[in-house]
Motif scaffolding. Structure first.
Motif, PDB file in Angstrom:
ATOM      1  N   ALA A   1      58.215 -22.091  16.512  1.00 62.00           N
ATOM      2  CA  ALA A   1      59.223 -21.170  15.978  1.00 62.00           C
ATOM      3  C   ALA A   1      58.594 -20.198  14.984  1.00 62.00           C
ATOM      4  N   TYR A   2      57.687 -20.704  14.143  1.00 63.75           N
ATOM      5  CA  TYR A   2      57.015 -19.826  13.179  1.00 63.75           C
ATOM      6  C   TYR A   2      56.036 -18.867  13.857  1.00 63.75           C
ATOM      7  N   ALA A   3      55.558 -19.225  15.047  1.00 65.07           N
ATOM      8  CA  ALA A   3      54.584 -18.374  15.739  1.00 65.07           C
ATOM      9  C   ALA A   3      55.235 -17.165  16.397  1.00 65.07           C
ATOM     10  N   MET A   4      56.524 -17.214  16.626  1.00 67.62           N
ATOM     11  CA  MET A   4      57.222 -16.108  17.296  1.00 67.62           C
ATOM     12  C   MET A   4      57.554 -15.000  16.304  1.00 67.62           C
ATOM     13  N   ASP A   5      57.393 -13.773  16.746  1.00 68.07           N
ATOM     14  CA  ASP A   5      57.804 -12.619  15.940  1.00 68.07           C
ATOM     15  C   ASP A   5      59.086 -12.057  16.555  1.00 68.07           C
ATOM     16  N   ARG A   6      60.221 -12.507  16.052  1.00 76.12           N
ATOM     17  CA  ARG A   6      61.503 -12.082  16.624  1.00 76.12           C
ATOM     18  C   ARG A   6      61.755 -10.601  16.433  1.00 76.12           C
ATOM     19  N   ASP A   7      61.305 -10.058  15.303  1.00 78.02           N
ATOM     20  CA  ASP A   7      61.490  -8.621  15.078  1.00 78.02           C
ATOM     21  C   ASP A   7      60.763  -7.810  16.145  1.00 78.02           C
ATOM     22  N   PHE A   8      59.566  -8.247  16.530  1.00 76.01           N
ATOM     23  CA  PHE A   8      58.828  -7.549  17.583  1.00 76.01           C
ATOM     24  C   PHE A   8      59.584  -7.633  18.905  1.00 76.01           C
ATOM     25  N   ILE A   9      60.076  -8.829  19.220  1.00 76.57           N
ATOM     26  CA  ILE A   9      60.818  -9.009  20.467  1.00 76.57           C
ATOM     27  C   ILE A   9      62.026  -8.082  20.507  1.00 76.57           C
ATOM     28  N   ILE A  10      62.783  -8.069  19.417  1.00 77.28           N
ATOM     29  CA  ILE A  10      64.037  -7.314  19.402  1.00 77.28           C
ATOM     30  C   ILE A  10      63.793  -5.810  19.318  1.00 77.28           C
ATOM     31  N   GLN A  11      62.892  -5.387  18.438  1.00 80.89           N
ATOM     32  CA  GLN A  11      62.700  -3.960  18.225  1.00 80.89           C
ATOM     33  C   GLN A  11      61.812  -3.313  19.281  1.00 80.89           C
ATOM     34  N   LYS A  12      60.760  -4.017  19.726  1.00 77.65           N
ATOM     35  CA  LYS A  12      59.815  -3.417  20.662  1.00 77.65           C
ATOM     36  C   LYS A  12      60.136  -3.743  22.117  1.00 77.65           C
ATOM     37  N   LEU A  13      60.451  -4.990  22.393  1.00 79.45           N
ATOM     38  CA  LEU A  13      60.720  -5.366  23.786  1.00 79.45           C
ATOM     39  C   LEU A  13      62.149  -5.034  24.202  1.00 79.45           C
ATOM     40  N   HIS A  14      63.086  -5.166  23.274  1.00 78.30           N
ATOM     41  CA  HIS A  14      64.498  -4.937  23.598  1.00 78.30           C
ATOM     42  C   HIS A  14      65.037  -3.650  22.983  1.00 78.30           C
ATOM     43  N   HIS A  15      64.170  -2.864  22.366  1.00 75.29           N
ATOM     44  CA  HIS A  15      64.557  -1.552  21.821  1.00 75.29           C
ATOM     45  C   HIS A  15      65.741  -1.642  20.867  1.00 75.29           C
ATOM     46  N   GLY A  16      65.829  -2.749  20.137  1.00 81.57           N
ATOM     47  CA  GLY A  16      66.888  -2.895  19.145  1.00 81.57           C
ATOM     48  C   GLY A  16      68.253  -3.223  19.709  1.00 81.57           C
ATOM     49  N   LEU A  17      68.329  -3.544  20.993  1.00 79.11           N
ATOM     50  CA  LEU A  17      69.636  -3.772  21.623  1.00 79.11           C
ATOM     51  C   LEU A  17      70.085  -5.235  21.586  1.00 79.11           C
ATOM     52  N   THR A  18      69.196  -6.127  21.154  1.00 80.12           N
ATOM     53  CA  THR A  18      69.599  -7.511  20.926  1.00 80.12           C
ATOM     54  C   THR A  18      69.515  -7.772  19.424  1.00 80.12           C
ATOM     55  N   ARG A  19      69.865  -8.972  19.017  1.00 78.84           N
ATOM     56  CA  ARG A  19      69.792  -9.309  17.596  1.00 78.84           C
ATOM     57  C   ARG A  19      69.239 -10.716  17.446  1.00 78.84           C
ATOM     58  N   PRO A  20      68.700 -11.050  16.261  1.00 80.86           N
ATOM     59  CA  PRO A  20      68.108 -12.371  16.082  1.00 80.86           C
ATOM     60  C   PRO A  20      69.127 -13.481  16.286  1.00 80.86           C
ATOM     61  N   CYS A  21      68.699 -14.532  16.941  1.00 77.18           N
ATOM     62  CA  CYS A  21      69.522 -15.733  17.085  1.00 77.18           C
ATOM     63  C   CYS A  21      69.002 -16.736  16.061  1.00 77.18           C
ATOM     64  N   THR A  22      69.850 -17.136  15.132  1.00 77.93           N
ATOM     65  CA  THR A  22      69.398 -17.981  14.025  1.00 77.93           C
ATOM     66  C   THR A  22      69.780 -19.443  14.192  1.00 77.93           C
ATOM     67  N   GLY A  23      70.556 -19.758  15.227  1.00 81.27           N
ATOM     68  CA  GLY A  23      71.002 -21.134  15.409  1.00 81.27           C
ATOM     69  C   GLY A  23      71.838 -21.278  16.660  1.00 81.27           C
ATOM     70  N   PRO A  24      72.516 -22.404  16.808  1.00 78.61           N
ATOM     71  CA  PRO A  24      73.232 -22.693  18.051  1.00 78.61           C
ATOM     72  C   PRO A  24      74.543 -21.947  18.217  1.00 78.61           C
ATOM     73  N   LEU A  25      75.049 -21.297  17.159  1.00 72.85           N
ATOM     74  CA  LEU A  25      76.319 -20.575  17.249  1.00 72.85           C
ATOM     75  C   LEU A  25      76.084 -19.071  17.166  1.00 72.85           C
ATOM     76  N   TYR A  26      76.843 -18.343  17.958  1.00 76.19           N
ATOM     77  CA  TYR A  26      76.780 -16.874  17.945  1.00 76.19           C
ATOM     78  C   TYR A  26      77.231 -16.361  16.584  1.00 76.19           C
ATOM     79  N   HIS A  27      76.643 -15.258  16.138  1.00 75.62           N
ATOM     80  CA  HIS A  27      76.873 -14.791  14.765  1.00 75.62           C
ATOM     81  C   HIS A  27      78.337 -14.471  14.462  1.00 75.62           C
ATOM     82  N   SER A  28      79.140 -14.158  15.484  1.00 74.70           N
ATOM     83  CA  SER A  28      80.545 -13.810  15.243  1.00 74.70           C
ATOM     84  C   SER A  28      81.472 -15.022  15.297  1.00 74.70           C
TER      85      SER A  28
END
Length: 243
Positions: free
Chosen positions: A11-38
């Motif tokens: 988990a510490y080895a993953m760069d979620r910001d890179f995934i979201i901003q570079k791979l997904h062009h900012g169209l996804t958001r970080p998942c912080t746990g088992p429940l959706y943020h809303s």
């Protein structure tokens, strides 16, 4: 992967910001746990596992997986659901060199079709896999199934990781029947803290769904399911499709 320090290191080895901003062009958001943020039961008071390669390497050393002469600690295969290249395949391809930085050698195992992936997961013939579990409107529908020890089965989107925690079982059983909102939320907050610490699943990003509709199309579903809901009320405003 039975060692929690290995899971935390990954988990510490993953760069979620890179995934979201570079791979997904900012169209996804970080998942912080088992429940959706809303979700009304969601909490962000958990370990976010911001990328930290030094900490990841330290945890892997503590877990008893030192680097060998070639720099590799251990190897593992990584599957993903086919037909989801932007959501999963490019993330899997990114994780291969990223995990290599901390000495985990990944073999990408591209499933030729959905049935192959389904069989691998349901028969537990995998090391690591990308997945896409839906939370659904209430945790009892979409979340409990992934963590209850009574749901360790050879069925996809169940507890195929074989996770057992008696306190989690107790919490989820209580939350399933608790009618008081505040008490129920407190149970789910404790649950989120436990599973984000033990990481039977490692959380990466929340998938966003987008809908494009012709302004002349009326009666489209507006409920929680969006266009995955019933479309039996759809009709054209002028009685026919516009030219």
């Amino acid at each position: 992967f039975d060692n929690v320090k290995v899971r935390q290191a990954m988990a510490y080895a993953m760069d979620r910001d890179f995934i979201i901003q570079k791979l997904h062009h900012g169209l996804t958001r970080p998942c912080t746990g088992p429940l959706y943020h809303s979700s009304p039961f969601y909490t962000d008071d958990v370990n976010m596992y911001d990328v930290d390669l030094e900490k990841a390497n330290k945890l892997l050393d503590e877990a008893g997986y030192p680097r060998q002469a070639d720099g590799v600690r251990f190897s593992a295969t990584l599957d993903w659901i086919p037909g989801t290249p932007d959501d999963q395949q490019i993330v899997a391809e990114y994780l291969k060199p990223q995990f290599q930085k901390v000495g985990i050698k990944i073999e990408l195992r591209s499933p030729p079709d959905f049935g192959t992936w389904l069989k691998r997961i349901s028969t537990w013939d995998y090391d690591l896999t990308m997945n896409l579990p839906f939370c659904y409107p209430d945790p009892i529908i979409g979340v409990h199934r992934l963590y209850l020890s009574s749901n360790i089965k050879h069925i996809p989107w169940s507890n195929t990781q074989g996770y057992r925690n008696s306190r989690v079982d107790e919490i989820l059983d209580q939350a399933a029947v608790e009618m008081n909102f505040d008490k129920r939320k407190a149970l789910y907050v404790e649950f989120q803290k436990i599973v984000t610490d033990e990481l039977p699943l490692i959380f990466i990003h929340e998938l966003a769904s987008f809908t494009f509709l012709n302004k002349e199309l009326m009666g489209w579903p507006t409920g929680i399911w969006g266009l995955m809901g019933p479309g039996d009320g759809l009709y054209w405003k002028q009685g026919r499709a516009p030219k």
